[in-house]
Design an enzyme around this catalytic site. Sequence first.
Site, PDB file in Angstrom:
ATOM      1  N   SER A 205      -3.936   3.827 -17.079  1.00 15.77           N
ATOM      2  CA  SER A 205      -3.123   3.410 -15.946  1.00 15.77           C
ATOM      3  C   SER A 205      -2.876   4.548 -14.967  1.00 15.77           C
ATOM      4  CB  SER A 205      -1.785   2.827 -16.393  1.00 15.77           C
ATOM      5  OG  SER A 205      -0.988   3.854 -16.948  1.00 15.77           O
TER       6      SER A 205
ATOM      7  N   GLY B  71      -5.709   8.159 -19.091  1.00 13.59           N
ATOM      8  CA  GLY B  71      -6.844   7.605 -19.819  1.00 13.59           C
ATOM      9  C   GLY B  71      -8.149   7.898 -19.114  1.00 13.59           C
ATOM     10  N   ALA B  72      -9.095   6.966 -19.218  1.00 14.18           N
ATOM     11  CA  ALA B  72     -10.409   7.155 -18.613  1.00 14.18           C
ATOM     12  C   ALA B  72     -10.312   7.368 -17.107  1.00 14.18           C
ATOM     13  CB  ALA B  72     -11.299   5.953 -18.920  1.00 14.18           C
ATOM     14  N   ALA B  73      -9.308   6.769 -16.473  1.00 18.58           N
ATOM     15  CA  ALA B  73      -9.123   6.933 -15.024  1.00 18.58           C
ATOM     16  C   ALA B  73      -8.885   8.387 -14.641  1.00 18.58           C
ATOM     17  CB  ALA B  73      -7.957   6.071 -14.546  1.00 18.58           C
TER      18      ALA B  73
ATOM     19  N   THR C 235      -6.772  -0.398 -11.965  1.00 14.70           N
ATOM     20  CA  THR C 235      -5.956  -0.155 -13.148  1.00 14.70           C
ATOM     21  C   THR C 235      -4.629  -0.870 -12.925  1.00 14.70           C
ATOM     22  OG1 THR C 235      -5.132   1.562 -14.679  1.00 14.70           O
ATOM     23  CG2 THR C 235      -5.052   2.080 -12.308  1.00 14.70           C
ATOM     24  N   TYR C 236      -3.568  -0.402 -13.524  1.00 13.91           N
ATOM     25  CA  TYR C 236      -2.254  -0.985 -13.307  1.00 13.91           C
ATOM     26  C   TYR C 236      -1.239   0.133 -13.119  1.00 13.91           C
ATOM     27  CZ  TYR C 236      -1.720  -0.041 -18.307  1.00 13.91           C
ATOM     28  OH  TYR C 236      -1.670   0.566 -19.533  1.00 13.91           O
TER      29      TYR C 236
ATOM     30  N   LYS D  34       0.841  -1.207   0.000  1.00 15.30           N
ATOM     31  CA  LYS D  34       0.000   0.000   0.000  1.00 15.30           C
ATOM     32  C   LYS D  34       0.871   1.250   0.000  1.00 15.30           C
ATOM     33  CE  LYS D  34      -2.495   1.320   3.731  1.00 15.30           C
ATOM     34  NZ  LYS D  34      -3.640   1.400   4.664  1.00 15.30           N
TER      35      LYS D  34
END
Length: 127
Positions: free
Chosen positions: A25, A73-75, A57-58, A9
């Site tokens: 990502s 991106g969309a994130a 996501t990654y 974390k």
Amino acid sequence: MFVQILRNKIHRARLTSCDVDYEGSLEIDIAYLEAAGILPYEKILVVNASNGQRLETYAIPGERGKGVFCLNGAAAHRGKPGDIVTIMTFAVMTPEEAGKHEPTVIVLDEQNRIIARRKGRTELPLN
């Protein structure tokens, strides 16, 4: 039977940028990935404490020393620069393995500096 357990974390990171035109990502300075034990391109759960959004996501490695946390991106629609996020990875383990596992956690301050690093409840050196 298997259980999913917190593996790593990064707590209270501040987003430094968001780029909706990138392919996707969360870009993270490689130094933070290494400190937290998160692998490049590993699946991550991102929880935005500033707006309550959650996304999977990654992690893509960013340039060392730049302190970047950039939603792509969309994130990028799930946050804005300055938002406080927690980034987590999980592992699938047997209950016996889970009983012995201790997650690696790093905690960041308002400038994304590492102020704490621990394995379970054991404090680790910051570097």
